[in-house]
Design a protein around this motif. Sequence first.
Motif, short mmCIF file in Angstrom:
data_model
loop_
_atom_site.label_atom_id
_atom_site.label_comp_id
_atom_site.label_asym_id
_atom_site.label_seq_id
_atom_site.Cartn_x
_atom_site.Cartn_y
_atom_site.Cartn_z
N GLN A 145 58.64 -53.43 46.26
CA GLN A 145 59.65 -52.33 45.59
C GLN A 145 59.12 -51.01 46.03
N PRO A 152 64.22 -45.05 51.42
CA PRO A 152 65.37 -44.11 51.12
C PRO A 152 64.94 -42.55 51.30
N GLU A 153 63.58 -42.39 51.34
CA GLU A 153 62.94 -41.08 51.33
C GLU A 153 62.84 -40.63 52.63
N GLU A 176 53.75 -46.01 42.14
CA GLU A 176 52.80 -46.56 41.75
C GLU A 176 52.43 -46.57 40.28
N ALA A 177 52.68 -45.44 39.87
CA ALA A 177 52.43 -44.95 38.38
C ALA A 177 53.60 -45.85 37.59
N MET A 178 54.86 -46.14 38.08
CA MET A 178 55.87 -46.76 37.61
C MET A 178 55.35 -48.36 37.32
N GLY A 179 54.44 -48.77 38.08
CA GLY A 179 54.23 -50.25 38.23
C GLY A 179 55.07 -50.86 39.31
N ALA A 180 55.54 -50.16 40.32
CA ALA A 180 56.47 -50.90 41.26
C ALA A 180 55.60 -51.72 42.05
N THR A 181 56.04 -52.95 42.40
CA THR A 181 55.31 -53.78 43.32
C THR A 181 55.28 -53.21 44.77
N TYR A 206 62.82 -49.27 47.42
CA TYR A 206 63.15 -48.19 46.52
C TYR A 206 62.69 -46.77 46.74
N PHE A 207 61.41 -46.55 47.39
CA PHE A 207 60.75 -45.18 47.41
C PHE A 207 60.89 -44.94 48.98
N GLU A 265 52.73 -42.12 44.84
CA GLU A 265 51.80 -42.18 43.57
C GLU A 265 52.84 -42.30 42.51
N ALA A 266 53.91 -41.60 42.35
CA ALA A 266 55.17 -41.84 41.09
C ALA A 266 55.25 -43.39 41.00
N GLY A 305 53.23 -37.95 47.01
CA GLY A 305 53.20 -37.87 45.59
C GLY A 305 54.51 -38.98 45.17
N ILE A 306 55.50 -39.08 45.98
CA ILE A 306 56.41 -40.06 45.52
C ILE A 306 55.91 -41.38 45.52
#
Lengths: 219, 347
Positions: A134, A142-143, A126-131, A138-139, A123-124, A120-121
């Motif tokens: 990124q 860290p997770e 991707e929905a933010m338009g991260a490359t 950033y996801f 997916e979030a 889900g993270i």
Amino acid sequence: MFSTSITSEQFLKAIIETIQMVGVSLFVGSLLGVPLGILLVITRPGGVLENKGLYTVLNPVINIIRSLPFIILLVAIIPVTRAIVHTSIGTSAAIVPLIIYIAPYIARLVENSLLEVNPGILEAAEAMGATPLQVIWYFLLPEAIGSLILSLTTATIGLIGATAMAGTVGGGGVGDLAIVYGYQRFDKVVMVATVIILIILVQGIQSLGNTLARKIRRY
Amino acid sequence: MIELRDVYKTFTRKEVKIEALKGISLKVEKGDIFGVIGYSGAGKSTLIRLVNYLERPSEGQVLVEGHDLGAYSDKELRAAKKNIGMIFQHFNLLESKKVFDNVAIPLVLLKKNKAEIRKRVQELLEFVGLSDKAGSYPSELSGGQKQRVGIARALASNPSILLCDEATSALDPQTTRSILQLLKRINAEYNITVMIITHEMSVIQEICNKVAVMEEGRIIEQGSVLDVFGQPKHETTQNFVKTVIQNSMTTSVRRTLKAEHGSQLYKLNFAGESASEPVLYEIIRSYGVKVNILFANTTEIQETTLGTIIVQLQGDPSQIEAALDYMNKHEVRIEEVKSYVLDINHK
């Protein structure tokens, strides 16, 4: 009964050799293994940079290297070792096979850690338009950081075990001491002492890893 | 504005084709709160994922603010996504980062400077009522608070569209209500178009102005919430409406009903204006029709009152005819309730 054929200097030297071998091969192995693990995750079907070709090559190659027993790998790659460090005996000669042994292992462990991250993270992200970069930076990382530290802890302990066989090429280290003096010469003192040292080493590293992972997670 | 033009989506899993969407066309206007309702498996999740291209359509077009997403390059698509915020059923917050950093992420991706990020995040946290939680980790928050963080994060890049994927389905009714009110405020204050998918009719009732009902990959009914609630045509829609508006007689009333000659049951639907006019009084006084009220209920949707009365009308057929005529002229929608006699005979 308590007499032993080795000196405390020899012991100290062995400990330093073990730390050298583990340290260097862990460092270089991580430099290779962590990106490989990331690559496995992002190129797999459904990954952020899905690449069927790369994944179908990478995946079995890692399996093949991982399926070789370390003692065989050690000997089999002597020409490679010689080409890299210009010698096939000694501590530095042991480090090359140790790296080749541990890098795919780390890659798998990293892969597992990253796959645990809640989809889900991603997916979030991707929905933010991260490359894709990124998403990783950033996801994904860290997770997974807590789990990654535990993975590297496991890899370190695996390396300590492997260094025992490094004696075959004159690598030295605590494990070698145990085999050559303790096992082959029936020196009980060396045997017990090396085992105790290895236990302390493994316990220490595991506790360190656990503490670090807990501290960094804080959640 | 969001527009879907004859969209199909087929998934292929293990050589088996699954048609998730079968020819969907819909239009969400600027400023709408558009609800999509359906049972699980109806395809609504796939539908909302098409709007920000988390899923690509197999056929058809998805237009956002007039642009076909399919015509964009990857880079253009990523830029377009910054204009579309999304919140999720399970919030999808980064557990490893504090509330502040979670909300800041879209801004970090946009490479904003630190001072700007701090200002914007504080503003957003204040808007969602979580200023005091900036330093907390998501695991220290309740479900409602987590969704507020999700909302703040979705709004960070100033989108013109907000997609809500079952955003309240994991929350209790009271928290759901407060989150819905927040969405309503976002829509009103920032003029953000909101698209919501849900399986809860109460969500649609509470904040949507338009609704589409989905079943088996198709939209079976769509329109203004008032119209769809007032006159649900499809059986599935009727079932959904029933979950929030009771619109039929109780069983005990039904049982005691006598099938009398020269009497008939009618369901009268009032909406807006007609709901506040003394229509029944008029038909009794002017047409001499006997009115027996068997069921009555009013509901408020979109600040309009929707009333339903089931009456038994007794009197001369010509009088009844005239009374129905009168009500028709006063915008009361009349349905004849036919089945009741049969029902009784069977019992």
